[in-house]
Design a protein around this motif. Structure first.
Motif, PDB file in Angstrom:
ATOM      1  N   SER A   1     -14.546   6.489  14.203  1.00 15.83           N
ATOM      2  CA  SER A   1     -13.151   6.882  14.421  1.00 15.83           C
ATOM      3  C   SER A   1     -12.283   5.657  14.677  1.00 15.83           C
ATOM      4  O   SER A   1     -11.178   5.529  14.132  1.00 15.83           O
ATOM      5  N   ILE A   2     -12.788   4.741  15.511  1.00 21.94           N
ATOM      6  CA  ILE A   2     -12.027   3.526  15.815  1.00 21.94           C
ATOM      7  C   ILE A   2     -11.916   2.643  14.575  1.00 21.94           C
ATOM      8  O   ILE A   2     -10.857   2.063  14.306  1.00 21.94           O
ATOM      9  N   TRP A   3     -13.009   2.530  13.818  1.00 21.42           N
ATOM     10  CA  TRP A   3     -12.976   1.722  12.603  1.00 21.42           C
ATOM     11  C   TRP A   3     -11.979   2.278  11.592  1.00 21.42           C
ATOM     12  O   TRP A   3     -11.187   1.532  11.008  1.00 21.42           O
ATOM     13  N   LEU A   4     -11.991   3.595  11.384  1.00 23.32           N
ATOM     14  CA  LEU A   4     -11.058   4.216  10.444  1.00 23.32           C
ATOM     15  C   LEU A   4      -9.622   4.081  10.931  1.00 23.32           C
ATOM     16  O   LEU A   4      -8.693   3.988  10.117  1.00 23.32           O
ATOM     17  N   PHE A   5      -9.430   4.071  12.238  1.00 16.52           N
ATOM     18  CA  PHE A   5      -8.107   3.829  12.817  1.00 16.52           C
ATOM     19  C   PHE A   5      -7.587   2.469  12.372  1.00 16.52           C
ATOM     20  O   PHE A   5      -6.435   2.334  11.953  1.00 16.52           O
ATOM     21  N   PHE A   6      -8.442   1.462  12.419  1.00 15.37           N
ATOM     22  CA  PHE A   6      -8.068   0.110  11.999  1.00 15.37           C
ATOM     23  C   PHE A   6      -7.835   0.033  10.488  1.00 15.37           C
ATOM     24  O   PHE A   6      -6.796  -0.445  10.027  1.00 15.37           O
ATOM     25  N   VAL A   7      -8.784   0.522   9.712  1.00 16.28           N
ATOM     26  CA  VAL A   7      -8.713   0.409   8.256  1.00 16.28           C
ATOM     27  C   VAL A   7      -7.550   1.219   7.688  1.00 16.28           C
ATOM     28  O   VAL A   7      -6.925   0.809   6.704  1.00 16.28           O
ATOM     29  N   SER A   8      -7.241   2.346   8.304  1.00 13.93           N
ATOM     30  CA  SER A   8      -6.180   3.203   7.776  1.00 13.93           C
ATOM     31  C   SER A   8      -4.817   2.537   7.843  1.00 13.93           C
ATOM     32  O   SER A   8      -3.935   2.828   7.026  1.00 13.93           O
ATOM     33  N   PHE A   9      -4.616   1.645   8.812  1.00  8.27           N
ATOM     34  CA  PHE A   9      -3.357   0.900   8.838  1.00  8.27           C
ATOM     35  C   PHE A   9      -3.225   0.070   7.565  1.00  8.27           C
ATOM     36  O   PHE A   9      -2.152  -0.004   6.958  1.00  8.27           O
ATOM     37  N   PHE A  10      -4.317  -0.576   7.185  1.00  8.60           N
ATOM     38  CA  PHE A  10      -4.305  -1.353   5.943  1.00  8.60           C
ATOM     39  C   PHE A  10      -4.025  -0.448   4.746  1.00  8.60           C
ATOM     40  O   PHE A  10      -3.148  -0.748   3.917  1.00  8.60           O
ATOM     41  N   LYS A  11      -4.739   0.646   4.638  1.00  4.75           N
ATOM     42  CA  LYS A  11      -4.619   1.505   3.459  1.00  4.75           C
ATOM     43  C   LYS A  11      -3.256   2.175   3.372  1.00  4.75           C
ATOM     44  O   LYS A  11      -2.705   2.360   2.277  1.00  4.75           O
ATOM     45  N   HIS A  12      -2.690   2.559   4.515  1.00  2.27           N
ATOM     46  CA  HIS A  12      -1.386   3.211   4.490  1.00  2.27           C
ATOM     47  C   HIS A  12      -0.254   2.226   4.226  1.00  2.27           C
ATOM     48  O   HIS A  12       0.707   2.540   3.504  1.00  2.27           O
ATOM     49  N   LEU A  13      -0.354   1.028   4.822  1.00  2.85           N
ATOM     50  CA  LEU A  13       0.742   0.076   4.740  1.00  2.85           C
ATOM     51  C   LEU A  13       0.689  -0.813   3.503  1.00  2.85           C
ATOM     52  O   LEU A  13       1.729  -1.302   3.040  1.00  2.85           O
ATOM     53  N   ALA A  14      -0.514  -1.038   2.967  1.00  2.00           N
ATOM     54  CA  ALA A  14      -0.665  -1.993   1.860  1.00  2.00           C
ATOM     55  C   ALA A  14       0.030  -1.543   0.583  1.00  2.00           C
ATOM     56  O   ALA A  14       0.302  -2.367  -0.294  1.00  2.00           O
ATOM     57  N   THR A  15       0.320  -0.272   0.454  1.00  2.01           N
ATOM     58  CA  THR A  15       1.029   0.225  -0.731  1.00  2.01           C
ATOM     59  C   THR A  15       2.482   0.579  -0.407  1.00  2.01           C
ATOM     60  O   THR A  15       3.171   1.178  -1.225  1.00  2.01           O
ATOM     61  N   GLY A  16       2.932   0.210   0.795  1.00  5.19           N
ATOM     62  CA  GLY A  16       4.271   0.605   1.243  1.00  5.19           C
ATOM     63  C   GLY A  16       5.393   0.040   0.411  1.00  5.19           C
ATOM     64  O   GLY A  16       6.378   0.726   0.125  1.00  5.19           O
ATOM     65  N   VAL A  17       5.290  -1.223  -0.008  1.00  7.62           N
ATOM     66  CA  VAL A  17       6.360  -1.839  -0.794  1.00  7.62           C
ATOM     67  C   VAL A  17       6.427  -1.216  -2.180  1.00  7.62           C
ATOM     68  O   VAL A  17       7.513  -0.936  -2.706  1.00  7.62           O
ATOM     69  N   THR A  18       5.257  -0.979  -2.787  1.00  7.37           N
ATOM     70  CA  THR A  18       5.225  -0.333  -4.104  1.00  7.37           C
ATOM     71  C   THR A  18       5.838   1.060  -4.048  1.00  7.37           C
ATOM     72  O   THR A  18       6.621   1.454  -4.924  1.00  7.37           O
ATOM     73  N   GLU A  19       5.492   1.814  -3.002  1.00 11.75           N
ATOM     74  CA  GLU A  19       6.016   3.173  -2.863  1.00 11.75           C
ATOM     75  C   GLU A  19       7.523   3.179  -2.633  1.00 11.75           C
ATOM     76  O   GLU A  19       8.226   4.091  -3.080  1.00 11.75           O
ATOM     77  N   SER A  20       8.020   2.162  -1.931  1.00 14.97           N
ATOM     78  CA  SER A  20       9.428   2.150  -1.541  1.00 14.97           C
ATOM     79  C   SER A  20      10.316   1.322  -2.462  1.00 14.97           C
ATOM     80  O   SER A  20      11.543   1.395  -2.350  1.00 14.97           O
ATOM     81  N   GLY A  21       9.695   0.527  -3.348  1.00 15.54           N
ATOM     82  CA  GLY A  21      10.465  -0.420  -4.150  1.00 15.54           C
ATOM     83  C   GLY A  21      11.587   0.190  -4.948  1.00 15.54           C
ATOM     84  O   GLY A  21      12.752  -0.245  -4.853  1.00 15.54           O
ATOM     85  N   ARG A  22      11.275   1.189  -5.741  1.00 20.64           N
ATOM     86  CA  ARG A  22      12.292   1.812  -6.572  1.00 20.64           C
ATOM     87  C   ARG A  22      13.356   2.490  -5.712  1.00 20.64           C
ATOM     88  O   ARG A  22      14.554   2.454  -6.025  1.00 20.64           O
ATOM     89  N   MET A  23      12.926   3.111  -4.617  1.00 21.92           N
ATOM     90  CA  MET A  23      13.879   3.762  -3.717  1.00 21.92           C
ATOM     91  C   MET A  23      14.827   2.747  -3.087  1.00 21.92           C
ATOM     92  O   MET A  23      16.016   3.002  -2.914  1.00 21.92           O
ATOM     93  N   LEU A  24      14.283   1.566  -2.750  1.00 23.61           N
ATOM     94  CA  LEU A  24      15.112   0.509  -2.165  1.00 23.61           C
ATOM     95  C   LEU A  24      16.197   0.049  -3.132  1.00 23.61           C
ATOM     96  O   LEU A  24      17.310  -0.286  -2.723  1.00 23.61           O
TER      97      LEU A  24
END
Length: 280
Positions: free
Chosen positions: A92-115
């Motif tokens: 649970s703790i490990w997935l807590f750490f890794v999920s920040f990477f997985k959720h945030l690492a695609t944030g710019v791509t997801e938001s780019g066109r909207m920006l």
């Protein structure tokens, strides 16, 4: 878009920089609430089991380790609580750490066109992703604690320090995710390599085994791996196990804080330039 870029790219002092970040979050709190609500309702919208996957995923991820452990072909080292509980909590703790990477690492791509089409401040998207991960962590953690209680694990006053001591791990996870969000939008292959590398990193961190594993090679890696302390100290505090290396935790926490500060400055001074070049 140009206005948003100029407001963040201007060279400002350290305290002014963070003051601007907090003000941006305050300005966008309604947008953050809406984004979080949409993410929570849509992440399992097309599945039959819905949010139950928040519980199923951690269980599925540990089955192979339980089979190996009870078959005798895998020796994780001596644990202070039953290995099932140790594994549930560690994963649970490990997935807590890794999920920040997985959720945030695609944030710019997801938001780019909207920006480009409807400019907004990136602080809103980052905070929404962070809150989403915290909510997704809270549900399986609560269930895991119930399982631990059933197994006879008791929680003392020291257990209250579990959540505060997770903050440096969270900062490091956010830093890695935010940094690679700038790389992923340009070089997706590097993101894919790092994403797979996270699976390798888990085997170099005492998640599925203890710090007392027999391998001298792993012992050396464990000693110099900051994740060792950022994961094991909160875990040990929660279950009331003896704390062996507070100094390693504080050094690792200082490292996580420095990385977080550096990455955030780099991100907000770069993100709008990158978005303009990629999505124009």
């Amino acid at each position: 878009m140009k206005v948003a870029y100029e407001s963040t790219a201007t060279s400002v002092g350290f305290f002014r920089f963070w003051q601007d970040r907090f003000k941006a979050v305050a300005r966008n709190r309604q947008l953050i609430k809406q984004l979080l609500f949409l993410s929570l309702t849509e992440q399992y919208k097309k599945t039959l089991l819905g949010s139950i996957w928040l519980v199923i995923n951690p269980i599925l991820s540990i089955l192979i380790w339980l089979i190996m452990n009870y078959s005798g072909i895998y020796q994780p080292g001596e644990t202070t609580i039953p290995y099932v509980g140790y594994l549930l909590l560690s994963m649970s703790i490990w997935l807590f750490f890794v999920s920040f990477f997985k959720h945030l690492a695609t944030g710019v791509t997801e938001s780019g066109r909207m920006l480009m089409e409807a400019p907004f401040e990136m602080e809103a998207k980052l905070v929404e992703k962070v809150l989403l991960n915290i909510v997704n962590f809270a549900i399986p953690l609560t269930i895991n604690m119930v399982v631990l209680i059933i197994m006879g694990v008791s929680f003392g006053w020291s257990s209250l320090w579990f959540l505060p001591t997770l903050i440096p791990l969270m900062l490091l996870g956010i830093s890695i995710g935010v940094f690679f969000s700038l790389i992923e939008v340009v070089f997706n292959d590097i993101y894919l390599i790092v994403n797979q590398g996270m699976n390798v990193l888990m085997f170099l961190t005492p998640v599925v085994y203890t710090t007392k594993v027999n391998s001298e090679f792993l012992q050396t890696i464990i000693y110099y791996n900051p994740l060792t302390y950022l994961i094991s100290i909160p875990r040990d505090l929660l279950i009331g196990a003896p704390i062996e290396d507070w100094s390693g935790y504080w050094v690792s926490s200082g490292f996580a804080l420095l990385v977080f500060v550096f990455v955030m400055h780099f991100f907000f001074n770069s993100v709008y330039k990158i978005v303009e070049r990629i999505f124009e």
